[in-house]
Write a protein that holds these residues in place. Structure first.
Motif, PDB file in Angstrom:
ATOM      1  N   PRO A  60      52.307   0.176   9.329  1.00  7.59           N
ATOM      2  CA  PRO A  60      52.174   1.076   8.175  1.00  7.59           C
ATOM      3  C   PRO A  60      53.013   0.579   7.000  1.00  7.59           C
ATOM      4  O   PRO A  60      54.059  -0.048   7.187  1.00  7.59           O
ATOM      5  CB  PRO A  60      52.699   2.413   8.703  1.00  7.59           C
ATOM      6  N   ALA A  61      52.531   0.861   5.794  1.00 13.44           N
ATOM      7  CA  ALA A  61      53.254   0.450   4.595  1.00 13.44           C
ATOM      8  C   ALA A  61      54.605   1.153   4.519  1.00 13.44           C
ATOM      9  O   ALA A  61      55.599   0.566   4.095  1.00 13.44           O
ATOM     10  CB  ALA A  61      52.427   0.767   3.354  1.00 13.44           C
ATOM     11  N   HIS A  62      54.627   2.422   4.940  1.00 15.93           N
ATOM     12  CA  HIS A  62      55.874   3.192   4.941  1.00 15.93           C
ATOM     13  C   HIS A  62      56.013   3.840   6.310  1.00 15.93           C
ATOM     14  O   HIS A  62      55.403   4.872   6.566  1.00 15.93           O
ATOM     15  CB  HIS A  62      55.844   4.270   3.851  1.00 15.93           C
ATOM     16  N   PRO A  63      56.795   3.209   7.201  1.00 13.38           N
ATOM     17  CA  PRO A  63      56.938   3.796   8.532  1.00 13.38           C
ATOM     18  C   PRO A  63      57.656   5.134   8.470  1.00 13.38           C
ATOM     19  O   PRO A  63      58.575   5.318   7.678  1.00 13.38           O
ATOM     20  CB  PRO A  63      57.764   2.756   9.296  1.00 13.38           C
ATOM     21  N   GLY A  64      57.200   6.067   9.279  1.00 16.93           N
ATOM     22  CA  GLY A  64      57.810   7.389   9.313  1.00 16.93           C
ATOM     23  C   GLY A  64      59.047   7.393  10.187  1.00 16.93           C
ATOM     24  O   GLY A  64      59.174   6.609  11.121  1.00 16.93           O
ATOM     25  N   SER A  65      59.949   8.304   9.865  1.00 15.77           N
ATOM     26  CA  SER A  65      61.162   8.432  10.665  1.00 15.77           C
ATOM     27  C   SER A  65      60.874   9.339  11.862  1.00 15.77           C
ATOM     28  O   SER A  65      59.854  10.030  11.913  1.00 15.77           O
ATOM     29  CB  SER A  65      62.289   9.030   9.823  1.00 15.77           C
ATOM     30  N   ILE A  66      61.789   9.360  12.787  1.00 15.97           N
ATOM     31  CA  ILE A  66      61.658  10.240  13.947  1.00 15.97           C
ATOM     32  C   ILE A  66      61.619  11.700  13.490  1.00 15.97           C
ATOM     33  O   ILE A  66      60.843  12.503  14.001  1.00 15.97           O
ATOM     34  CB  ILE A  66      62.830  10.023  14.939  1.00 15.97           C
ATOM     35  N   GLU A  67      62.425  12.024  12.502  1.00 18.24           N
ATOM     36  CA  GLU A  67      62.440  13.395  11.978  1.00 18.24           C
ATOM     37  C   GLU A  67      61.082  13.768  11.392  1.00 18.24           C
ATOM     38  O   GLU A  67      60.590  14.888  11.586  1.00 18.24           O
ATOM     39  CB  GLU A  67      63.544  13.561  10.921  1.00 18.24           C
ATOM     40  N   ALA A  72      55.988  16.796  11.909  1.00 21.10           N
ATOM     41  CA  ALA A  72      54.527  16.809  11.977  1.00 21.10           C
ATOM     42  C   ALA A  72      54.042  17.406  13.286  1.00 21.10           C
ATOM     43  O   ALA A  72      53.085  18.186  13.315  1.00 21.10           O
ATOM     44  CB  ALA A  72      53.988  15.388  11.797  1.00 21.10           C
ATOM     45  N   ILE A  73      54.726  17.082  14.379  1.00 22.92           N
ATOM     46  CA  ILE A  73      54.341  17.630  15.683  1.00 22.92           C
ATOM     47  C   ILE A  73      54.560  19.135  15.709  1.00 22.92           C
ATOM     48  O   ILE A  73      53.716  19.903  16.173  1.00 22.92           O
ATOM     49  CB  ILE A  73      55.133  16.945  16.817  1.00 22.92           C
ATOM     50  N   ALA A  74      55.690  19.579  15.172  1.00 26.60           N
ATOM     51  CA  ALA A  74      55.981  21.017  15.145  1.00 26.60           C
ATOM     52  C   ALA A  74      54.982  21.762  14.291  1.00 26.60           C
ATOM     53  O   ALA A  74      54.511  22.851  14.659  1.00 26.60           O
ATOM     54  CB  ALA A  74      57.410  21.232  14.624  1.00 26.60           C
ATOM     55  N   GLU A  75      54.619  21.198  13.135  1.00 27.85           N
ATOM     56  CA  GLU A  75      53.627  21.836  12.260  1.00 27.85           C
ATOM     57  C   GLU A  75      52.268  21.925  12.933  1.00 27.85           C
ATOM     58  O   GLU A  75      51.569  22.934  12.843  1.00 27.85           O
ATOM     59  CB  GLU A  75      53.528  21.085  10.931  1.00 27.85           C
ATOM     60  N   GLN A  76      51.870  20.859  13.594  1.00 29.34           N
ATOM     61  CA  GLN A  76      50.573  20.845  14.286  1.00 29.34           C
ATOM     62  C   GLN A  76      50.570  21.877  15.414  1.00 29.34           C
ATOM     63  O   GLN A  76      49.605  22.588  15.606  1.00 29.34           O
ATOM     64  CB  GLN A  76      50.277  19.448  14.847  1.00 29.34           C
ATOM     65  N   GLY A  77      51.675  21.952  16.131  1.00 35.62           N
ATOM     66  CA  GLY A  77      51.778  22.929  17.219  1.00 35.62           C
ATOM     67  C   GLY A  77      51.733  24.342  16.707  1.00 35.62           C
ATOM     68  O   GLY A  77      51.143  25.222  17.316  1.00 35.62           O
TER      69      GLY A  77
END
Length: 81
Positions: A60-67, A72-77
């Protein structure tokens, strides 16, 4: 020349000499490829090593952080509930 018989269900047992030459074992897949020049089919193993997959997915051009991933996982859940 090695030969085999096709059953009424269209199945063929590949002779041991051919399996050995192709490096095939139980559970392996094979592909039938039409050679346009000769009009004959070629049988080749359909197995690939993991290294053959290298480069399929771009970094990815801008890798995401663990946070970012945890958010994103919490929002999807939360949206599923």
């Amino acid at each position: 020349m090695t030969s085999a018989t096709v059953t009424s269900k269209g199945q063929v047992t590949i002779p041991v000499e051919v399996r050995t030459a192709l490096g095939l074992s139980a559970g392996d897949r094979i592909e039938f490829i039409l050679n346009a020049a000769s009009g004959r089919y070629e049988v080749v193993p359909a197995t690939q090593s993991v290294t053959a997959l290298r480069g399929i997915i771009r970094k990815p051009a801008h890798p995401g952080s663990i946070e970012d991933m945890n958010t994103a996982i919490a929002e999807q859940g939360a949206s599923v509930r």
